[in-house]
Design a protein around this motif. Structure first.
Motif, short mmCIF file in Angstrom:
data_model
loop_
_atom_site.label_atom_id
_atom_site.label_comp_id
_atom_site.label_asym_id
_atom_site.label_seq_id
_atom_site.Cartn_x
_atom_site.Cartn_y
_atom_site.Cartn_z
N ALA A 127 0.58 -1.38 0.04
CA ALA A 127 0.27 -0.10 -0.03
C ALA A 127 0.82 1.48 -0.09
N ALA A 128 2.18 1.28 1.34
CA ALA A 128 3.14 2.36 1.19
C ALA A 128 3.66 2.46 -0.33
N LEU A 129 4.15 1.28 -1.28
CA LEU A 129 5.03 2.01 -2.68
C LEU A 129 3.26 2.43 -3.98
N GLN A 130 1.66 2.29 -3.80
CA GLN A 130 0.26 2.66 -4.50
C GLN A 130 0.66 1.40 -5.10
N VAL A 131 1.31 0.04 -4.76
CA VAL A 131 0.88 -1.15 -6.23
C VAL A 131 -0.43 -1.45 -5.25
N ILE A 132 -0.43 -1.49 -3.90
CA ILE A 132 -2.85 -1.61 -3.89
C ILE A 132 -2.80 -1.07 -3.42
N GLU A 133 -4.69 -0.06 -3.43
CA GLU A 133 -4.69 0.63 -2.76
C GLU A 133 -4.73 0.54 -1.05
N TRP A 134 -5.25 1.36 -0.87
CA TRP A 134 -5.01 1.80 0.85
C TRP A 134 -6.06 1.29 1.47
N PRO A 135 -7.42 1.07 1.19
CA PRO A 135 -9.08 1.04 0.71
C PRO A 135 -8.98 -1.08 1.28
N LEU A 136 -7.76 -1.23 0.12
CA LEU A 136 -7.72 -2.25 -0.43
C LEU A 136 -6.85 -3.56 0.45
N ALA A 137 -6.24 -2.28 0.67
CA ALA A 137 -5.23 -3.26 1.75
C ALA A 137 -5.84 -3.50 3.40
N LEU A 138 -6.61 -2.51 3.44
CA LEU A 138 -7.70 -2.13 4.87
C LEU A 138 -8.95 -2.91 5.20
#
Length: 86
Positions: free
Chosen positions: A48-59
């Motif tokens: 998520a920090a590297l913006q490979v996946i979005e923060w909402p998806l990680a959560l």
């Protein structure tokens, strides 16, 4: 040793794994997941920090895993209590 007995004794080990707790001054006593789960959550954070996946998806993925682990831990605890009562 039968397969059932082997599985139940393995459940006791899983129960011990999920019983780690840490005292945090502001939050109180907090359960700590096993190291492999911590690595998984850290990996999601890095992605998520590297913006490979979005923060909402990680959560959402993290919340799903936490809920699944919590349910599994409850099942293991029930099996462990049943074994102790016999």
């Amino acid at each position: 040793m039968s397969t059932l007995t082997r599985n139940l004794s393995g459940s006791r080990e899983m129960m011990k794994t999920y019983c780690r707790r840490v005292e945090i001054p502001v939050l109180g006593e907090v359960a700590v997941p096993p190291p492999d789960k911590l690595a998984y959550y850290a990996g999601l954070g890095v992605l998520a920090a590297l913006q490979v996946i979005e923060w909402p998806l990680a959560l959402v993925v993290t919340a799903g895993h936490l809920l699944a682990d919590q349910h599994y831990s409850g099942l293991v605890k029930g099996v462990g209590e049943a074994l102790e009562s016999t």
